[in-house]
Design a protein around this motif. Structure first.
Motif, short mmCIF file in Angstrom:
data_model
loop_
_atom_site.label_atom_id
_atom_site.label_comp_id
_atom_site.label_asym_id
_atom_site.label_seq_id
_atom_site.Cartn_x
_atom_site.Cartn_y
_atom_site.Cartn_z
N LEU A 57 -62.23 -57.56 5.35
CA LEU A 57 -61.48 -57.78 4.11
C LEU A 57 -60.10 -57.14 4.18
O LEU A 57 -59.10 -57.72 3.71
N ASP A 58 -60.06 -55.92 4.73
CA ASP A 58 -58.76 -55.25 4.85
C ASP A 58 -57.80 -56.06 5.72
O ASP A 58 -56.63 -56.26 5.37
N GLU A 59 -58.31 -56.51 6.88
CA GLU A 59 -57.46 -57.27 7.79
C GLU A 59 -57.04 -58.61 7.18
O GLU A 59 -55.87 -59.02 7.28
N LYS A 60 -58.01 -59.27 6.54
CA LYS A 60 -57.71 -60.57 5.95
C LYS A 60 -56.74 -60.43 4.79
O LYS A 60 -55.85 -61.27 4.58
N ARG A 61 -56.91 -59.35 4.03
CA ARG A 61 -56.00 -59.13 2.90
C ARG A 61 -54.57 -58.96 3.39
O ARG A 61 -53.62 -59.54 2.84
N ASP A 62 -54.40 -58.16 4.45
CA ASP A 62 -53.05 -57.95 5.00
C ASP A 62 -52.45 -59.26 5.51
O ASP A 62 -51.27 -59.56 5.28
N LYS A 63 -53.27 -60.05 6.19
CA LYS A 63 -52.78 -61.32 6.73
C LYS A 63 -52.39 -62.28 5.61
O LYS A 63 -51.32 -62.91 5.64
N LEU A 64 -53.26 -62.40 4.61
CA LEU A 64 -52.97 -63.33 3.52
C LEU A 64 -51.77 -62.87 2.71
O LEU A 64 -50.98 -63.68 2.22
N GLU A 65 -51.62 -61.57 2.57
CA GLU A 65 -50.46 -61.07 1.84
C GLU A 65 -49.17 -61.43 2.56
O GLU A 65 -48.18 -61.83 1.92
N ASN A 66 -49.18 -61.33 3.87
CA ASN A 66 -47.99 -61.72 4.65
C ASN A 66 -47.72 -63.22 4.53
O ASN A 66 -46.56 -63.65 4.42
N ASP A 67 -48.78 -64.04 4.55
CA ASP A 67 -48.61 -65.48 4.40
C ASP A 67 -48.02 -65.83 3.03
O ASP A 67 -47.13 -66.70 2.91
N ILE A 68 -48.51 -65.15 2.02
CA ILE A 68 -48.02 -65.42 0.67
C ILE A 68 -46.54 -65.02 0.54
O ILE A 68 -45.73 -65.74 -0.06
N LYS A 69 -46.19 -63.89 1.12
CA LYS A 69 -44.80 -63.44 1.05
C LYS A 69 -43.87 -64.37 1.84
O LYS A 69 -42.72 -64.59 1.44
N LYS A 70 -44.38 -64.91 2.93
CA LYS A 70 -43.59 -65.86 3.71
C LYS A 70 -43.31 -67.13 2.89
O LYS A 70 -42.20 -67.68 2.90
N LEU A 71 -44.32 -67.61 2.17
CA LEU A 71 -44.11 -68.77 1.30
C LEU A 71 -43.07 -68.47 0.22
O LEU A 71 -42.25 -69.32 -0.13
N ARG A 72 -43.14 -67.26 -0.28
CA ARG A 72 -42.18 -66.89 -1.34
C ARG A 72 -40.74 -66.96 -0.81
O ARG A 72 -39.82 -67.44 -1.50
N LEU A 73 -40.54 -66.46 0.40
CA LEU A 73 -39.19 -66.49 0.97
C LEU A 73 -38.71 -67.92 1.16
O LEU A 73 -37.53 -68.23 0.98
N ASP A 74 -39.63 -68.81 1.52
CA ASP A 74 -39.27 -70.21 1.72
C ASP A 74 -38.88 -70.89 0.39
O ASP A 74 -38.01 -71.76 0.35
N MET A 75 -39.54 -70.50 -0.66
CA MET A 75 -39.33 -71.18 -1.95
C MET A 75 -38.42 -70.37 -2.88
O MET A 75 -38.21 -70.77 -4.03
N GLU A 76 -37.91 -69.24 -2.40
CA GLU A 76 -36.92 -68.41 -3.09
C GLU A 76 -37.37 -68.02 -4.49
O GLU A 76 -38.57 -67.84 -4.75
N ASN A 77 -36.42 -67.89 -5.37
CA ASN A 77 -36.69 -67.32 -6.69
C ASN A 77 -37.61 -68.20 -7.56
O ASN A 77 -38.29 -67.68 -8.45
N HIS A 78 -37.62 -69.49 -7.27
CA HIS A 78 -38.44 -70.38 -8.09
C HIS A 78 -39.94 -70.04 -7.99
O HIS A 78 -40.73 -70.32 -8.89
N LEU A 79 -40.30 -69.39 -6.90
CA LEU A 79 -41.71 -69.09 -6.67
C LEU A 79 -42.08 -67.65 -7.03
O LEU A 79 -43.20 -67.22 -6.73
N ASP A 80 -41.13 -66.95 -7.66
CA ASP A 80 -41.42 -65.54 -7.98
C ASP A 80 -42.67 -65.40 -8.86
O ASP A 80 -43.56 -64.58 -8.58
#
Length: 379
Positions: free
Chosen positions: A148-171
């Motif tokens: 769970l710890d490892e998966k949480r870290d990985k998913l958090e990074n994936d989610i943050k990467k999506l946010r950067l792609d979609m900029e402020n609209h995805l805040d």
């Protein structure tokens, strides 16, 4: 645990208080150096194995306490064991409650041959088997938390990467998704940690029971070992029911991210880009080839044969499993009470009850041996 150094018990009979150097678990006596040497040479006691007094002083009170008292009449010794109810009791309980039970044995008869039988090793093996199962559960919980710890870290990074792609609209969407992730993570991690603690506590109880059983096997009399096994079987029953009830409760929890089909398309119509999915899979731990613990009452075959023949059976230690419901069988009624021309004293009444018990038990044991001979040989 005993703390005061005792004196030699044989020497006390001569008003001689000598310091003890050993303790014999068979004779239940502390021995001085001279008595210890004599004890090891006499033919009747040379096979005894006295403990050094230092080890005796470290033994817990539960092992040193060999007197068994009635749970209802606490000042009376428990002299009988009822196989129908699986309880020990005194002569008063026998007279008032158990005088119509099918089989009531004296404690010495009920526990005779117990240490030589395979029941003790079977009980300790069962404790180890259940402990191994719990070890696997604890190991699984630890691995699940790491995953769970490892998966949480990985998913958090994936989610943050999506946010950067979609900029402020995805805040806002990002914050909602992270909140959903953390909520699922915290809830299931806390639940898994709670289960790990519960399993550890159960394992500790079983380990303590195993340690105490092995100690009692070495130094306690068979009556004490008989009661210890009753406690072992009760704990095993409770633990087995507890483990059986976990089949639908213990799951291997995984977190995953389900991304919407058009998540990477920019536009105001996008309200959600994904959700946190909890994946709970059944584990193979509960599919082990392990027989469930069942309730049974131990009755020494030698005890039954001794009541019938008046001697010690050469097959001492064979045990009869008393399961319910039993097959119907002919039960001989107890003999009528002797006439009482005058009121008996309490002591006379007690002796009379014992005679009645032995006569009735003989008839019932004879019926048991005749009707269940094959079953006794198979156990």
């Amino acid at each position: 645990m005993t703390t005061v150094a005792p004196h030699c018990d044989p020497c006390k009979t001569n008003d001689d208080e000598r310091e003890a150097v050993s303790w014999c678990s068979v004779c239940q006596e502390c021995l001085c150096e001279d008595c210890d040497n004599t004890h090891r040479k006499l033919g009747i006691t040379k096979n005894h194995k006295p403990l050094p007094i230092e080890e005796y002083l470290k033994l817990p009170a539960s092992i040193l306490t060999h007197e068994i008292f009635c749970s209802k009449h606490m000042k009376n010794k428990a002299e009988f064991f009822c196989t129908t109810h699986g309880t020990t009791h005194c002569h008063i309980c026998y007279r008032d409650v158990h005088n119509h039970c099918k089989q009531v044995l004296r404690m010495d008869d009920a526990s005779r041959g117990l240490k030589a039988s395979p029941v003790i090793s079977s009980a300790t093996d069962k404790i180890k088997e259940v402990t191994d199962c719990i070890d696997k559960l604890i190991e699984n919980r630890v691995k699940n938390i790491i995953d769970l710890d490892e998966k949480r870290d990985k998913l958090e990074n994936d989610i943050k990467k999506l946010r950067l792609d979609m900029e402020n609209h995805l805040d806002t969407i990002e914050n909602n998704l992270l909140s959903q992730l953390n909520e699922a993570y915290s809830y299931h991690r806390d639940a898994i940690k709670t289960q790990e603690i519960e399993f550890s506590e159960t394992k500790e109880k079983l380990s303590n029971m195993l340690h105490e059983t092995e100690q009692k096997k070495e130094i306690s009399p068979e009556t004490q070992m008989f009661l210890q096994l009753q406690s072992v079987h009760e704990m095993l029953l409770q633990t087995d029911r507890y483990l059986q009830g976990l089949k639908d409760k213990v799951k291997f929890i995984k977190l995953d991210l389900i991304i919407e089909k058009n998540a990477r398309s920019f536009g105001e119509f996008i309200k959600q880009i994904g959700q946190i999915k909890v994946i709970a899979s059944t584990m193979d731990i509960f599919n082990l080839d392990r027989k469930p613990v069942r309730a049974y009452t131990l009755v020494s075959r030698s005890s039954i044969e001794k009541q019938k023949s008046g001697g010690v059976s050469p097959r001492a230690g064979k045990l009869k499993v008393m399961s319910t419901p039993e097959r119907s069988r002919t039960v001989y009624p107890p003999p009528p009470p002797p006439p009482a021309p005058k009121k008996l004293s309490a002591e006379q009444q007690y002796q009379n009850d014992i005679i009645m018990s032995e006569t009735s038990s003989f008839a019932l044991v004879e019926d048991l041996l005749c009707s269940d001979e094959d079953e006794l040989n198979d156990v």
